[in-house]
Design an enzyme around this catalytic site. Structure first.
Site: not given
Length: 620
Positions: A27, A500, A615
């Site tokens: 996450r 990213e 995430k």
């Protein structure tokens, strides 16, 4: 974003807490910590390194206990630093601090408390000392200030004073076998064991520990003890009442499996896309409304437009679907960035189908936008989601669950392609219901969908050629991505993937917009990635490519085989295996994922956990 694990047991729960944190690492986080009740005191270890380093610290410090909480933090208030890491302890010395003891209350928190500044000022005036810049520490002190021997009562008294979103787990030095949890706007689940109970922000954290899960609802407060638990919720008028929530058997993925032959989870998940698409399509024999729920036929008959709400990668799947919905189903479609939608004046229409798209089903901005749309009188709601037990699924009338499986890499890949599959199915259902999909068209669409996994597998075979391109991208600092029509959102997704994980600044434009500004950026140092399917806009796209070449720009073209675009100096071409008509965007996104992945590998970045990103974005 941020992870919570808590436990009350008859055994040392520290290994369970740390294992849970490891399963939530995907996450995203920049610090982590664990706290337990040990020897009559609260003890903790905190770190700005990975959970593995925290594990070593805990072992060295000899931390163990029957009651504890643990957390992975993604910084919002205060820099990533040990003093800002969770768990936080209450600490007061002044005479007005109700004889607060250092470390009486231990607490972890996901979310954002919007009125933390005013609460901080009040608590400081009462003698509480703050050792962090976080909004979370305010909650610990507030609960301490209200504590009169019963932690559950203190938490319930504190919550009405909090404004914002939260999921919390808290325990108290004076009640050694009790943990209290609460949620409002951030996910929290209860895990039920034998003689032990657990809290977590995600059922995945409890995989292998218990499969008996209670999904707490908005406003719930839960009291965990060794052999029992109870939950209170808000009743009409604001009073709290004892309530029962169903216990569900949930077989959560434990760590999303092993990497196998892959270097990173992202690479693994890119190559899992044929399987994920096949699983998402499994059992679909025809184009019928009940693919989206038992009431879908009735709901679809009551709508005459579509509003899609999503964030990030999911918003690009929605943008792609807009082209499908308007061209195939002939239904107007509006796509809104969820984080913007609820903060602007819009014109509601009760005949709108509100579609939310989210991998996790817990995206805070999208959930808030959904609630705003409903408050505006738009009651017909559908979610496309990868998690069947998520808040988004529970909040919507209709749902379609993609079967991508757990996605660990922060940069979404297989979740995106399965979202596109679901949205194409929605397009076909609405087209058929509105009389725009003849039987021959339905049969052809089903054939193409069934062939899609094999078509994606053929695209994955291009990886060696893409690796060669990635070497050329490695020294670059900027890149442009171009697409036209339904491939423009795919260009946006390709640019997002590159920025990213490789940290190369990348932007995407409709190719026809080049001469309206972006062309000023084009020179020999600017790679221009172009998506070139053989569709009705191909000749227009070729003209745009010539504009790039005339300014010395270097083109990297993913072209369908029959486009007659050839390799030449300054033009690099990778040929796609086949043209796939309306479903072409699903094929064309795969090489863009691979290009971003291999460029990031060549640059040595942390592919699965890119800096500053999480995430699951469960705070606004």
């Amino acid at each position: 974003m941020c992870g919570i694990v808590g436990a009350v047991s008859q055994r040392n729960i520290v290994p369970i807490l740390l294992q849970g944190l490891q399963r939530l690492e995907y996450r995203g986080y920049d610090s982590c910590g664990v706290a337990v009740h040990q020897g009559g005191q609260l003890r903790r270890s905190r770190s700005t390194s990975r959970v593995a380093e925290l594990d070593a610290m805990v072992l060295q410090d000899g931390i163990e206990g029957l009651v504890g909480i643990a957390h992975t933090r993604w910084a919002t208030h205060g820099a990533p630093a040990v003093h800002n890491a969770h768990p936080h302890f209450s600490h007061g010395t002044g005479t007005d601090a109700k004889s607060a003891k250092a470390g009486r209350i231990a607490l972890v928190h996901n979310g954002i408390i919007e009125n933390h500044d005013e609460l901080r000022a009040e608590l400081k005036a009462r003698g509480y000392e703050f050792t962090s810049q976080t909004d979370t520490e305010v909650i610990a002190h507030l609960i301490d200030s209200l504590y009169q021997g019963d932690l559950f009562d203190a938490v319930q008294s504190a919550l009405p004073q909090l404004r914002g979103a939260y999921a919390i787990a808290v325990f108290c030095q004076e009640e050694p076998l009790r943990v209290v949890g609460a949620r409002e706007g951030s996910p929290l689940v209860l895990g039920v064991g034998k003689g032990e109970n657990f809290l977590a922000s995600d059922a995945m954290a409890l995989a292998g520990v218990t499969d008996q899960i209670v999904y707490l609802e908005e406003g719930d407060v839960v009291d965990l003890q060794q052999g029992k638990y109870w939950i209170t919720g808000k009743a009409d008028g604001g009073a709290r009442v004892r309530i029962d929530r169903p216990v569900k058997t949930v077989h959560a993925h434990s760590g999303a499996a092993e990497l196998g032959p892959y270097r990173h989870y992202m690479q693994k998940e890119i190559f899992e896309q044929p399987r994920a698409i096949a699983d998402t399509l499994e059992g679909i024999e025809g184009i019928t409304p009940d693919l989206f729920g038992d009431d879908a036929a009735k709901v679809f008959s009551q709508i005459d437009k579509v509003l899609i709400l999503a964030c990030g990668t999911s918003s690009y799947s929605g943008m792609t679907a807009k082209y499908w919905l308007e061209s195939i189903a002939k239904i107007p479609c509006q796509v809104e960035i969820a984080s913007e939608y609820r903060y602007r004046d819009s014109v509601p229409d009760p005949k709108t189908l509100v579609v939310t798209i989210s991998q996790s089903g817990e995206t805070a901005d999208t959930l808030a936008a959904l609630k705003h749309a409903r408050a505006q009188g738009m009651a017909q709601t559908l979610t496309i989601c990868n998690v069947s037990t998520s808040a988004m699924v529970r909040e919507c009338k209709l749902s379609f669950i993609t079967h991508a499986g757990a996605e660990i890499g922060v940069a979404s890949t297989k979740a995106f392609s399965t979202q596109l599959v679901a949205l194409f199915l929605l397009t076909l259902v609405l087209a058929k219901q509105r009389g725009h999909l003849p039987e021959t068209g339905e049969a052809a669409a089903l054939r193409n969908l069934r062939h899609l996994p094999a078509a994606v597998q053929s695209v994955l075979a291009l990886e060696p050629q893409i690796i060669a391109w990635a070497e050329l991208f490695t020294p670059k600092q900027n890149a442009l991505f171009l697409g036209r029509g339904r491939h423009y959102p795919i260009a946006l997704e390709g640019a997002l993937k590159l920025k990213e994980i490789s940290y190369i600044h990348a932007e995407a434009y409709p190719a026809g917009e080049l001469k309206h500004g972006p062309l000023a950026l084009v020179d020999a140092a600017m790679p221009v990635v172009t998506i070139a399917p053989n569709d009705q806009l191909l000749e227009k796209l070729k003209s745009n490519m010539q504009e790039v070449r005339a300014r010395g720009g270097e083109l990297f073209v993913f072209a369908d085989a029959d486009t007659r675009i050839e390799n030449e100096p300054g033009v690099h071409v990778i040929r796609m295996p086949e043209h796939y008509g309306a479903l072409s965007p699903i094929l064309h996104v795969v090489p863009l994922q691979l290009l971003a992945y291999h460029t990031a590998c060549a640059r040595g970045t942390d592919v699965d956990k890119p800096r500053n990103l999480a995430k699951s974005v469960t705070v606004e």
